[in-house]
Design an enzyme around this catalytic site. Structure first.
Site, PDB file in Angstrom:
ATOM      1  N   GLU A  48      -0.287   5.377  13.787  1.00 44.11           N
ATOM      2  CA  GLU A  48       0.035   6.585  13.026  1.00 44.11           C
ATOM      3  C   GLU A  48      -0.168   7.842  13.863  1.00 44.11           C
ATOM      4  O   GLU A  48       0.643   8.777  13.819  1.00 44.11           O
ATOM      5  CB  GLU A  48      -0.806   6.668  11.747  1.00 44.11           C
ATOM      6  N   THR A  85      -8.238   1.036   9.965  1.00 39.32           N
ATOM      7  CA  THR A  85      -8.037  -0.169  10.763  1.00 39.32           C
ATOM      8  C   THR A  85      -7.643   0.256  12.174  1.00 39.32           C
ATOM      9  O   THR A  85      -6.939   1.249  12.352  1.00 39.32           O
ATOM     10  CB  THR A  85      -6.945  -1.073  10.160  1.00 39.32           C
ATOM     11  N   PRO A  86      -8.095  -0.469  13.181  1.00 42.28           N
ATOM     12  CA  PRO A  86      -7.852  -0.026  14.558  1.00 42.28           C
ATOM     13  C   PRO A  86      -6.386   0.199  14.889  1.00 42.28           C
ATOM     14  O   PRO A  86      -6.013   1.223  15.466  1.00 42.28           O
ATOM     15  CB  PRO A  86      -8.453  -1.167  15.395  1.00 42.28           C
ATOM     16  N   CYS A 125       0.801  -1.220   0.000  1.00 42.78           N
ATOM     17  CA  CYS A 125       0.000   0.000   0.000  1.00 42.78           C
ATOM     18  C   CYS A 125       0.834   1.271   0.000  1.00 42.78           C
ATOM     19  O   CYS A 125       0.278   2.373  -0.018  1.00 42.78           O
ATOM     20  CB  CYS A 125      -0.951  -0.007   1.195  1.00 42.78           C
ATOM     21  N   THR A 180       2.221  -8.142   8.240  1.00 48.27           N
ATOM     22  CA  THR A 180       1.037  -7.295   8.045  1.00 48.27           C
ATOM     23  C   THR A 180       0.851  -6.209   9.089  1.00 48.27           C
ATOM     24  O   THR A 180       0.186  -5.210   8.811  1.00 48.27           O
ATOM     25  CB  THR A 180      -0.244  -8.165   8.025  1.00 48.27           C
ATOM     26  N   LYS A 189      -8.844   8.497   2.490  1.00 50.02           N
ATOM     27  CA  LYS A 189      -9.488   7.177   2.368  1.00 50.02           C
ATOM     28  C   LYS A 189     -10.882   7.147   2.988  1.00 50.02           C
ATOM     29  O   LYS A 189     -11.666   6.254   2.689  1.00 50.02           O
ATOM     30  CB  LYS A 189      -8.610   6.111   3.012  1.00 50.02           C
ATOM     31  N   PHE A 194       2.005  -3.420   3.801  1.00 42.14           N
ATOM     32  CA  PHE A 194       2.371  -4.729   4.322  1.00 42.14           C
ATOM     33  C   PHE A 194       3.861  -5.002   4.049  1.00 42.14           C
ATOM     34  O   PHE A 194       4.425  -4.529   3.056  1.00 42.14           O
ATOM     35  CB  PHE A 194       1.541  -5.826   3.660  1.00 42.14           C
ATOM     36  N   HIS A 220      -9.735   2.717   0.204  1.00 46.61           N
ATOM     37  CA  HIS A 220      -8.312   2.381   0.178  1.00 46.61           C
ATOM     38  C   HIS A 220      -7.983   1.697  -1.140  1.00 46.61           C
ATOM     39  O   HIS A 220      -8.304   0.514  -1.342  1.00 46.61           O
ATOM     40  CB  HIS A 220      -7.973   1.473   1.355  1.00 46.61           C
ATOM     41  N   HIS A 234      -2.049   8.380   6.136  1.00 45.70           N
ATOM     42  CA  HIS A 234      -2.349   7.075   5.544  1.00 45.70           C
ATOM     43  C   HIS A 234      -3.722   6.607   6.014  1.00 45.70           C
ATOM     44  O   HIS A 234      -4.549   6.183   5.208  1.00 45.70           O
ATOM     45  CB  HIS A 234      -1.269   6.075   5.958  1.00 45.70           C
TER      46      HIS A 234
END
Length: 407
Positions: free
Chosen positions: A313, A306-307, A162, A269, A331, A395, A336, A302
Site C-alpha cells: 500500500e 500485515t507486513p 475486507c 489472499t 485499524k 482477499f 480490523h 487500509h
C-alpha cells in the site's frame, strides 16, 4: 446532462471505540488502542481482539432483537439507527419505496455457526435453533435494517471480503445515480472475533501473536508489525441525491464524489506485489470525482498491520502521489473489523472532514525503512482537509476506493 451529486447526510458507528460516531471519534483522537484479552479466545494461540462493549450495544438496541438475530446484525442495526437519526430522517415520513439498503458483510455469522457445530458434533442436533439459517445469512443485515426502518427500495448484501463495506457504499451510490433510489442506507457490519475466525486467520498467518501486549499489537507500517488484530463493528452512511437532500432541508456532511473498484486477478489472499490493481482503483475513484492526486489532502489507509499489505500500500501511494498527503491508520486503534472496516473508515473520513482533523496512528514507534509516508502519530493533526481518499482491499484481490469531499 449534468450528473447528480451524491451527499452523505448521516453517519452511524458501532465500534470498539464506543457506541456512536462521536464516542468513536473521541477514542480515535485519543490514540488509545482498543485491543484487550478476549475471554472467548481463552487458551488459544491468539487470545485478544477489539470488541464492542456488550452493555453499550444492548442499551442501544434493547433486548427484543437479541434472541433471533446474530451479533453482526445487532451492530448493523445500531449503526443504521444512529445514521438515520443523524440525517434528520423520520422513517415513517419518507417515501419508503425510494429508500434502499446495501450492507457489506465479509464472512457472515461466526456467533451462530460455532454453537451449531458444537451441537452437531455432540449429537444434539435437535437443539439447533430454527432461527439458525436467517440468523446467519449475510444479507440479513440489510434485511433487518429494512424491516426495522421501513425501507422498501432495493435491498441486498455485498461481499468483497475486507473491502465489503466500501464496496457497499459504492454500490449504493450507483443506485442513487441510476435513479432507483432517493436515499440509500449503506455500509458494513461484521462480528468476527470468535474462535472460528480467530483460528482460521491465525493458521493463515494473518494475525498478530503479540499476546504479551494486545494494545500494542496493531502497528501499521511499523518494523515490528506481525499481523492484524481481529475486531468487530459496523458503519452506516445515509446517502442521498443532492437535490433530494436540499429539498428536505438536510445538511450535507460530505460529498461522495468518487468510487473505484478493481480486481487484482492474482492470488486468493496476497495482494499483487506491485499493487497494480489497488493503484487502478485509486485512479478510477479520482477520475470519477474529476480530481487529480494533488487535490487529495488526506488518506485513510487500509493499513492492516500485515507486513506485505502495508508495504504494497505504501508503494501504491508513492506511485499515485508525487508527495503523499497525511496518512492515518484507523485499524491501529479499532482493529480490523473485516467486512465492516471500509464503512467504518468512510464514516471516520466524514468526521475528519467535519473536524478538519486527522486522528493519530497508534503504535508506530519505528516506521519501516522505505515506507516514507507522512503518517500522523502521537496526537491529532489539525489541517486543511477538503478531500479524503479511503482505501480498502480484500482477499480475492478485491479493491475498493472512495473519495469524500467537503460539501
Amino acid at each position: 446532462m449534468k450528473r447528480s451529486r451524491t451527499v452523505v447526510t448521516g453517519i452511524g458507528l458501532a465500534t470498539p471505540g464506543g457506541m456512536g460516531a462521536e464516542a468513536t471519534w473521541r477514542r480515535l483522537c485519543a490514540g488509545t488502542p482498543t485491543a484487550s484479552t478476549d475471554p472467548r479466545l481463552a487458551g488459544l494461540p491468539v487470545d485478544f481482539s477489539c470488541r464492542v462493549p456488550d452493555e453499550e450495544l444492548t442499551a442501544a438496541l434493547g433486548p427484543g432483537l437479541r434472541w433471533r438475530t446474530d451479533r453482526f446484525i445487532h451492530l448493523a442495526l445500531a449503526a443504521a439507527r444512529e445514521a438515520v437519526q443523524d440525517a434528520g430522517l423520520a422513517p415513517g415520513e419518507w417515501d419508503a419505496d425510494r429508500v434502499g439498503v446495501v450492507i457489506g458483510v465479509g464472512s457472515s455469522s461466526r456467533d451462530t455457526d460455532l454453537p451449531v457445530v458444537q451441537r452437531l458434533t455432540s449429537g444434539a442436533y435437535q437443539k439447533i435453533s430454527p432461527t439458525t439459517v436467517p440468523r446467519a445469512l449475510p444479507n440479513m443485515a440489510a434485511g433487518e435494517i429494512a424491516a426495522d426502518l421501513g425501507a422498501k427500495g432495493p435491498g441486498f448484501g455485498v461481499s468483497t471480503a475486507c473491502a465489503s463495506g466500501a464496496t457497499a457504499i459504492g454500490v449504493g451510490r450507483q443506485l442513487l445515480l441510476g435513479g432507483l433510489c432517493d436515499i440509500a442506507l449503506v455500509g458494513g457490519a461484521e462480528s468476527g472475533c470468535g474462535p472460528l475466525a480467530g483460528m482460521g486467520f491465525w493458521r493463515l498467518g494473518a494475525l498478530s501473536a503479540r499476546r504479551h501486549d494486545p494494545a500494542g499489537a496493531s502497528r501499521p507500517f511499523d518494523t515490528e508489525r506481525d499481523g492484524f488484530v481481529l475486531a468487530e463493528g459496523a458503519g452506516v452512511l445515509v446517502l442521498e441525491r443532492a437535490e433530494h437532500a436540499r429539498a428536505r432541508g438536510a445538511t450535507a456532511r460530505a460529498v461522495l464524489s468518487g468510487f473505484g473498484a478493481t480486481s487484482d486477478a492474482h492470488h486468493p489472499t496476497s495482494p499483487h506485489p506491485d499493487g497494480e490493481g489497488a493503484a487502478r482503483a485509486v485512479r478510477a475513484a479520482l477520475a470519477e470525482a474529476g480530481l487529480t492526486p494533488d487535490d487529495v489532502h488526506h488518506v485513510n489507509a487500509h493499513a492492516t498491520s500485515t507486513p506485505l499489505n502495508d508495504r504494497v500500500e505504501a508503494a501504491v501511494l508513492h506511485r499515485i502521489f508525487r508527495r503523499p498527503p497525511p496518512v492515518t491508520a484507523t485499524k491501529s486503534i479499532l482493529g480490523h473489523s473485516l467486512g465492516a472496516a471500509g464503512a467504518v473508515e468512510a464514516a471516520v473520513c466524514v468526521l475528519s472532514l467535519h473536524h478538519q482533523t486527522v486522528h493519530p496512528t497508534a503504535n508506530l514507534d519505528a516506521p519501516e525503512s522505505g515506507i516514507d509516508l507522512d503518517i500522523v502519530t502521537k496526537a491529532p493533526r489539525t489541517c486543511r482537509i477538503d478531500t479524503v481518499l479511503s482505501t480498502s482491499f480484500g482477499f480475492g484481490g478485491q479493491n475498493a476506493v472512495l473519495v469524500l469531499q467537503t460539501p
